[in-house]
Design an enzyme around this catalytic site. Structure first.
Site, PDB file in Angstrom:
ATOM      1  N   GLU A   1      -6.601   2.770   9.276  1.00 35.87           N
ATOM      2  CA  GLU A   1      -6.773   3.099   7.862  1.00 35.87           C
ATOM      3  C   GLU A   1      -8.168   3.618   7.496  1.00 35.87           C
ATOM      4  OE1 GLU A   1      -3.190   1.006   8.416  1.00 35.87           O
ATOM      5  OE2 GLU A   1      -5.225   0.338   8.930  1.00 35.87           O
TER       6      GLU A   1
ATOM      7  N   ASP B   1       0.769  -1.236   0.000  1.00 36.00           N
ATOM      8  CA  ASP B   1       0.000   0.000   0.000  1.00 36.00           C
ATOM      9  C   ASP B   1       0.802   1.290   0.000  1.00 36.00           C
ATOM     10  OD1 ASP B   1       0.855  -0.716   2.516  1.00 36.00           O
ATOM     11  OD2 ASP B   1      -1.058  -0.391   3.509  1.00 36.00           O
TER      12      ASP B   1
END
Length: 523
Positions: free
Chosen positions: A400, A267
């Protein structure tokens, strides 16, 4: 979390996911972090050419600056004030328990009321929390932490450190504390650890190793431009869809046959392509990063699928030509990234990417809402006709989804995202709070607790929640960019003559961009 170690002869690099793998099993891994290249570029810009202040001036500035960051509550929405105070109280509880049971250790173990050195005894939670304390106006706690950094933080350790983890947590935390407070002690410590990490780039391809011994690493530092060389080389062979496998050989620079993911181990690469462009103030010298990011976002769109019957949008993983209907909670950073990056497109494309960000955020919110505890599992699968099912069922206080809600609220003004964030915060309070801190869950169905208060809960989760209920001008996205550990760093200031500077406190410091390159007060 099930990651395999690689042999030293085939040492590879991997992305942000390392931080979420069990440190005791992975600190010795020879795998490499290519995304770390970009994070280190961004952070070293701040380290180069910074000027000094006297100790007296530093301490005076710290106290003055903390007071100047205070949010004027009477000018804010009373509901936001109430919620912000609740998040601040959660931070005080977490920090007080850390001070009581694990002071100076890397992380608190709430169940056993002790500390553990998951990152070599670098005071990870303390350093990770510096800017959160500062932003929330917790003056006394910040000063005690500052004294520990000045007197006890020692990097001369016979310890095999993760280059990526040390960068995002330690260098990021120290530079953010410096950027906010003007206290040079944080800059000096950041320089020390950064110098110890630089030898990781001494590889044939320039792609760094992930692990380096902080005491015995090669004392000969590579040039700062060596970092940029790696980015230039990656750009030359950047795939048409912008999607890179999570492993690359540092000796040859060649990608291996491995998974493509916007979750664990993949990511941060995509996040930092965008954020390096933003931190460089979107100048021509950092256009390179924006171009690569836009290419990667075309690739991301090719991985989007929707469930039946509820049409939840999710991001597949890919190996070769095969797609896997699995999405990590870690990938829930993507809605925020897409929203942040949408502003660089023309109106039509910006609307499309913002719409996709909102769809993915709805999915991520439902990762939480579909479990008995209202906390998200580690990952989810999307069987045909079943919408979503929990895969790995633990929950470790991850940030997140809240991160993305913060960005979406800031960029759209839609208070729905504040409501979602408040619901998640209440679930943390109900299921993770204990008398001795906050614990993750071994299972999001049973609610059984684990014995770890992750440092990123203080560094990221609580910070983003606090900012979610703060005015948009507070740590403005026009002035600050957050690293992948939620440490705010000032965006370089652009002047009429085309030169780029960083304004840190009252100092105006020139940034040095080599070739193509390419953040608070309180209540």
């Amino acid at each position: 979390m099930g990651k395999k170690s690689l042999s030293s002869s085939s040492q590879s690099w991997w992305w942000r996911g390392w931080r979420y793998l069990h440190p005791q099993h992975n600190l010795r891994s020879p795998q490499l972090l290519t995304l770390f290249i970009i994070s280190f570029v961004a952070l070293t810009w701040l380290l180069s050419g910074l000027e000094s202040l006297s100790v007296e001036h530093q301490l005076e500035n710290v106290k003055k600056n903390i007071r100047s960051w205070s949010i004027v509550e009477e000018e804010d929405d009373p509901l936001n004030v109430e919620r912000r105070r609740a998040v601040k109280e959660a931070m005080i509880h977490a920090w007080t328990c850390y001070e009581m049971y694990a002071w100076g250790r890397d992380e608190l173990q709430p169940q056993t009321r002790d500390g553990v050195d998951s990152f070599g005894g670098l005071g990870a939670t303390l350093v990770d929390s510096l800017d959160t304390l500062y932003i929330m106006g917790l003056d006394e706690q910040f000063q005690r932490a500052r004294e520990w950094v000045a007197k006890s933080l020692n990097f001369n350790k016979n310890y095999e450190a993760s280059v990526f983890e040390t960068t995002i947590r330690v260098i990021g935390g120290l530079l953010s504390a410096y950027d906010l407070s003007d206290d040079k002690v944080f800059l000096e410590k950041a320089r020390d650890i950064a110098d110890r990490l630089l030898p990781a780039w001494n590889t044939p391809s320039g792609i760094p190793y992930n692990i380096i011994n902080l005491r015995y690493g090669d004392a000969r530092n590579p040039r700062w431009t060596g970092v940029e060389y790696v980015i230039e080389e990656l750009h030359k062979t950047f795939p048409a869809d912008g999607l890179l496998p999570i492993y690359i050989d540092p000796h040859t620079g060649i990608t291996s046959y491995s998974k493509i993911s916007f979750g664990a181990m993949g990511d941060s690469f995509y996040e930092y392509l965008l954020k390096a462009w933003i931190q460089g103030n979107k100048t021509e010298s950092v256009t390179h990063y924006r171009e690569m990011w836009e290419t990667s976002m075309k690739g991301l769109k090719s991985l989007i699928r929707k469930t039946t019957p509820s049409s939840y949008a999710y991001i597949c993983e890919k190996t070769g030509s095969s797609l896997s209907d699995k999405m990590d909670e870690l990938a829930c950073f993507a809605p925020g990234m897409l929203a942040l990056g949408s502003t660089g497109y023309g109106p039509d494309e910006a609307e499309k990417f913002l719409s996709l960000a909102e769809e993915l955020a709805w999915t991520c919110y439902n990762f939480y809402q579909t479990t008995p505890t209202k906390l998200a599992g580690e990952n989810y699968y999307f069987p045909a006709g079943q919408d979503m099912t929990v895969g790995t069922s633990w929950s470790i206080l991850r940030p997140e989804t809240v991160e993305s809600l913060f960005y979406l609220w800031r960029l759209t003004g839609n208070k729905t995202y504040q409501e979602w964030g408040w619901n998640i915060f209440q679930a943390f309070e109900k299921n993770s709070r204990v008398d001795t801190g906050y614990s993750g869950l071994k299972d999001v169905s049973s609610g059984e607790k684990d014995n770890m208060m992750q440092s990123f809960f203080l560094a990221e989760t609580l910070k983003y929640l606090y900012l979610l209920f703060s005015p948009p001008s507070f740590i403005s996205l026009d002035e600050w960019v957050f690293n992948t550990e939620a440490h705010p760093l000032r965006i370089a200031t652009r002047h009429a003559n085309g030169e780029t500077y960083s304004t840190i406190g009252q100092d105006r410091l020139q940034e040095r961009f080599h070739g193509r390159k390419g953040r608070s007060g309180s209540n």
